[in-house]
Scaffold this motif. Structure first.
Motif, mmCIF file in Angstrom:
data_model
loop_
_atom_site.group_PDB
_atom_site.id
_atom_site.type_symbol
_atom_site.label_atom_id
_atom_site.label_comp_id
_atom_site.label_asym_id
_atom_site.label_seq_id
_atom_site.Cartn_x
_atom_site.Cartn_y
_atom_site.Cartn_z
ATOM 1 N N ALA A 297 95.931 -7.232 88.614
ATOM 2 C CA ALA A 297 94.749 -8.096 88.596
ATOM 3 C C ALA A 297 93.476 -7.265 88.460
ATOM 4 O O ALA A 297 92.555 -7.630 87.719
ATOM 5 C CB ALA A 297 94.707 -8.947 89.858
ATOM 6 N N ALA A 298 93.427 -6.142 89.161
ATOM 7 C CA ALA A 298 92.251 -5.276 89.075
ATOM 8 C C ALA A 298 92.097 -4.697 87.668
ATOM 9 O O ALA A 298 90.993 -4.659 87.117
ATOM 10 C CB ALA A 298 92.356 -4.147 90.102
ATOM 11 N N GLU A 299 93.214 -4.249 87.092
ATOM 12 C CA GLU A 299 93.173 -3.690 85.737
ATOM 13 C C GLU A 299 92.766 -4.746 84.709
ATOM 14 O O GLU A 299 91.954 -4.496 83.829
ATOM 15 C CB GLU A 299 94.533 -3.094 85.371
ATOM 16 N N ALA A 300 93.332 -5.938 84.841
ATOM 17 C CA ALA A 300 92.989 -7.030 83.917
ATOM 18 C C ALA A 300 91.513 -7.393 84.040
ATOM 19 O O ALA A 300 90.840 -7.627 83.042
ATOM 20 C CB ALA A 300 93.870 -8.245 84.186
ATOM 21 N N ALA A 301 91.015 -7.435 85.270
ATOM 22 C CA ALA A 301 89.603 -7.754 85.482
ATOM 23 C C ALA A 301 88.712 -6.683 84.871
ATOM 24 O O ALA A 301 87.684 -6.987 84.256
ATOM 25 C CB ALA A 301 89.312 -7.901 86.973
ATOM 26 N N MET A 302 89.101 -5.419 85.027
ATOM 27 C CA MET A 302 88.325 -4.327 84.461
ATOM 28 C C MET A 302 88.303 -4.408 82.931
ATOM 29 O O MET A 302 87.260 -4.243 82.304
ATOM 30 C CB MET A 302 88.897 -2.986 84.903
ATOM 31 N N LEU A 303 89.445 -4.696 82.322
ATOM 32 C CA LEU A 303 89.503 -4.806 80.868
ATOM 33 C C LEU A 303 88.696 -5.997 80.365
ATOM 34 O O LEU A 303 87.993 -5.896 79.358
ATOM 35 C CB LEU A 303 90.953 -4.891 80.394
ATOM 36 N N ARG A 304 88.773 -7.128 81.065
ATOM 37 C CA ARG A 304 87.964 -8.288 80.674
ATOM 38 C C ARG A 304 86.480 -7.954 80.765
ATOM 39 O O ARG A 304 85.684 -8.349 79.920
ATOM 40 C CB ARG A 304 88.297 -9.498 81.535
ATOM 41 N N THR A 305 86.103 -7.220 81.814
ATOM 42 C CA THR A 305 84.711 -6.808 81.975
ATOM 43 C C THR A 305 84.279 -5.898 80.835
ATOM 44 O O THR A 305 83.186 -6.052 80.285
ATOM 45 C CB THR A 305 84.514 -6.099 83.329
ATOM 46 N N ASP A 306 85.134 -4.940 80.452
ATOM 47 C CA ASP A 306 84.813 -4.041 79.344
ATOM 48 C C ASP A 306 84.644 -4.791 78.030
ATOM 49 O O ASP A 306 83.710 -4.529 77.267
ATOM 50 C CB ASP A 306 85.893 -2.961 79.184
ATOM 51 N N VAL A 307 85.531 -5.747 77.759
ATOM 52 C CA VAL A 307 85.412 -6.534 76.532
ATOM 53 C C VAL A 307 84.140 -7.375 76.564
ATOM 54 O O VAL A 307 83.420 -7.479 75.569
ATOM 55 C CB VAL A 307 86.672 -7.411 76.320
#
Length: 166
Positions: free
Chosen positions: A68-78
């Protein structure tokens, strides 16, 4: 969230960008996808779609908090990439008389000479957008007014489709 759909969207967007000569943005999107795939591999995550859960032997349970943390970080980067691209406004394409703009999708404002056989009935600037928007809409003869009119048309399209409220 289906991680497989995110990869498909990134690949489709990258191919679309390459087809229009924007290779740098395409390689950036692919690099983000590779980083996501590498993070999934390093975290020993399993795909979340039911098709991938059916077969195979026992695997260790995925680390849901890390995922969940990794997915949130990637969504934030995009989201950051999209915000920067939108703030950049119209970006000139050095290879042709074209301008590119990101507003919930890529938009192209290109100059074409009159050629009725190809559908260009007047010399001037034409607007292309994401599927379902504008496809070679004549905007104006001059660049400045064409950019202003294109912004108006994009805003009008986004309001009509509800994309402006996101």
């Amino acid at each position: 969230m289906n991680d497989r759909s995110v990869g498909v969207e990134i690949d489709a967007t990258a191919k679309w960008l390459e087809g229009r000569g924007i290779v740098g943005a395409a390689s950036l999107l692919r690099r983000v996808a590779r980083q996501r795939d590498e993070a999934v591999r390093q975290l020993d995550l399993q795909p979340t779609s039911p098709a991938h859960q059916a077969g195979g032997g026992e695997r260790p349970a995925p680390r849901d908090l890390d995922a969940a943390a990794e997915a949130a970080m990637l969504r934030t980067d995009v989201a950051r990439l999209q915000a920067h691209a939108e703030r950049a406004g119209w970006v000139a394409d050095p290879a042709a008389k074209r301008l590119w703009r990101w507003r919930d999708g890529w938009w192209e404002l290109g100059h074409r000479r009159r050629n009725p056989k190809d559908g260009y009935h007047d010399t001037g600037w034409y607007l292309w957008g994401p599927v379902g928007s504008y496809d070679g809409e004549w905007v104006d003869r001059h660049k400045g007014p064409a950019m202003a009119e294109a912004e108006r048309l994009i805003t009008k399209h986004r309001a009509a489709t509800g994309e402006g409220q996101r």
